[in-house]
Enzyme design. Sequence first.
Site, PDB file in Angstrom:
ATOM      1  N   CYS A  41       0.843  -1.198   0.000  1.00  0.00           N
ATOM      2  CA  CYS A  41       0.000   0.000   0.000  1.00  0.00           C
ATOM      3  C   CYS A  41       0.877   1.247   0.000  1.00  0.00           C
ATOM      4  O   CYS A  41       1.984   1.250   0.530  1.00  0.00           O
ATOM      5  CB  CYS A  41      -0.925   0.000   1.218  1.00  0.00           C
ATOM      6  SG  CYS A  41      -2.099   1.388   1.221  1.00  0.00           S
ATOM      7  N   ASP A  43       0.321   3.779   1.684  1.00  0.00           N
ATOM      8  CA  ASP A  43       0.229   4.370   3.028  1.00  0.00           C
ATOM      9  C   ASP A  43       1.614   4.702   3.584  1.00  0.00           C
ATOM     10  O   ASP A  43       2.510   3.860   3.607  1.00  0.00           O
ATOM     11  CB  ASP A  43      -0.482   3.358   3.953  1.00  0.00           C
ATOM     12  CG  ASP A  43      -0.888   3.988   5.276  1.00  0.00           C
ATOM     13  OD1 ASP A  43      -0.014   4.538   5.970  1.00  0.00           O
ATOM     14  OD2 ASP A  43      -2.086   3.918   5.617  1.00  0.00           O
ATOM     15  N   ARG A  45       2.694   5.006   6.423  1.00  0.00           N
ATOM     16  CA  ARG A  45       3.123   4.303   7.648  1.00  0.00           C
ATOM     17  C   ARG A  45       3.707   2.929   7.353  1.00  0.00           C
ATOM     18  O   ARG A  45       4.300   2.293   8.228  1.00  0.00           O
ATOM     19  CB  ARG A  45       1.918   4.121   8.598  1.00  0.00           C
ATOM     20  CG  ARG A  45       1.312   5.429   9.054  1.00  0.00           C
ATOM     21  CD  ARG A  45      -0.048   5.188   9.687  1.00  0.00           C
ATOM     22  NE  ARG A  45      -1.017   4.635   8.735  1.00  0.00           N
ATOM     23  CZ  ARG A  45      -2.264   4.299   9.035  1.00  0.00           C
ATOM     24  NH1 ARG A  45      -2.691   4.439  10.279  1.00  0.00           N
ATOM     25  NH2 ARG A  45      -3.079   3.823   8.119  1.00  0.00           N
ATOM     26  N   HIS A  97      -2.162  -4.051   4.979  1.00  0.00           N
ATOM     27  CA  HIS A  97      -1.932  -3.591   6.366  1.00  0.00           C
ATOM     28  C   HIS A  97      -3.248  -3.268   7.040  1.00  0.00           C
ATOM     29  O   HIS A  97      -4.186  -2.781   6.387  1.00  0.00           O
ATOM     30  CB  HIS A  97      -0.993  -2.368   6.382  1.00  0.00           C
ATOM     31  CG  HIS A  97      -1.606  -1.127   5.797  1.00  0.00           C
ATOM     32  ND1 HIS A  97      -2.129  -0.130   6.587  1.00  0.00           N
ATOM     33  CD2 HIS A  97      -1.817  -0.744   4.516  1.00  0.00           C
ATOM     34  CE1 HIS A  97      -2.613   0.832   5.810  1.00  0.00           C
ATOM     35  NE2 HIS A  97      -2.434   0.480   4.547  1.00  0.00           N
ATOM     36  N   CYS A 100      -6.057   0.064   6.928  1.00  0.00           N
ATOM     37  CA  CYS A 100      -5.842   0.590   5.572  1.00  0.00           C
ATOM     38  C   CYS A 100      -7.031   1.475   5.162  1.00  0.00           C
ATOM     39  O   CYS A 100      -8.177   1.020   5.147  1.00  0.00           O
ATOM     40  CB  CYS A 100      -5.680  -0.565   4.578  1.00  0.00           C
ATOM     41  SG  CYS A 100      -5.382  -0.017   2.877  1.00  0.00           S
TER      42      CYS A 100
HETATM   43 CO    CO Z   1      -3.452   1.149   2.926  1.00  0.00          CO
END
Ligand code: CO
Length: 213
Positions: A41, A43, A45, A97, A100
């Site tokens: 992803c 993302d 993080r 994750h 998400c």
């Molecule tokens: Co995500």
Amino acid sequence: MNFERIFENNKQWIAEKLENNPQYFEQLAKGQTPEYLYIGCSDSRVTAEDLMGANPGEIFIHRNIANLVINTDSNLNAVVQYAVEHLKVKHIIICGHYECGGVKAALYPSDMGQLNSWLQTLRDVYRLHQDEMDAITDAQKKFDRLVELNVQEQCMNIIKIDHVQRSWYKTGYPHIHGWVFDVRTGELIDLGLDITGLFAEVRKIYDLKPLEK
Ligand code: CO
């Protein structure tokens, strides 16, 4: 992170690498032979190399919202073809994750404009597993489970790709793995999916190898 710090950080990073190995960048410039293709992803993080303790040159990486493998995505297809045919990666990892945002958006339908078509793939994952999903009453468990089922379905989407099947039949590689990163604990979890077994169930539909007569 302060914008002005970025180039300072880079100088510091170079100095640290050279302190450990004065030839570090000379060696890095010679080429890459990663054994892993990681699809994760976008993302912020979920930093791929960091959470695996990997170094530059070790992992070929593709990231998009909710780690999707969509068969009309020419970016994804190019990455997979290059990784499998040229880099000859031994492993393809789909890493989702928990928490998400993309998965959450698909779990609670709303009109999100440009994102609608992207998120539709996640809604399809829900539909494919609707009985199991609808039976989960706890909202957090439902969210977590859709993250996991999405990883499973994206692993299946990887095997549907022609380059992957060709390599699979020829060399036995790449192995396909479904992982989830838990942002709440930092733990990387291998879902232990039996991809070969899962594919066997739908092989008559997706197998591109001509059937033996
Ligand atoms: Co995500």
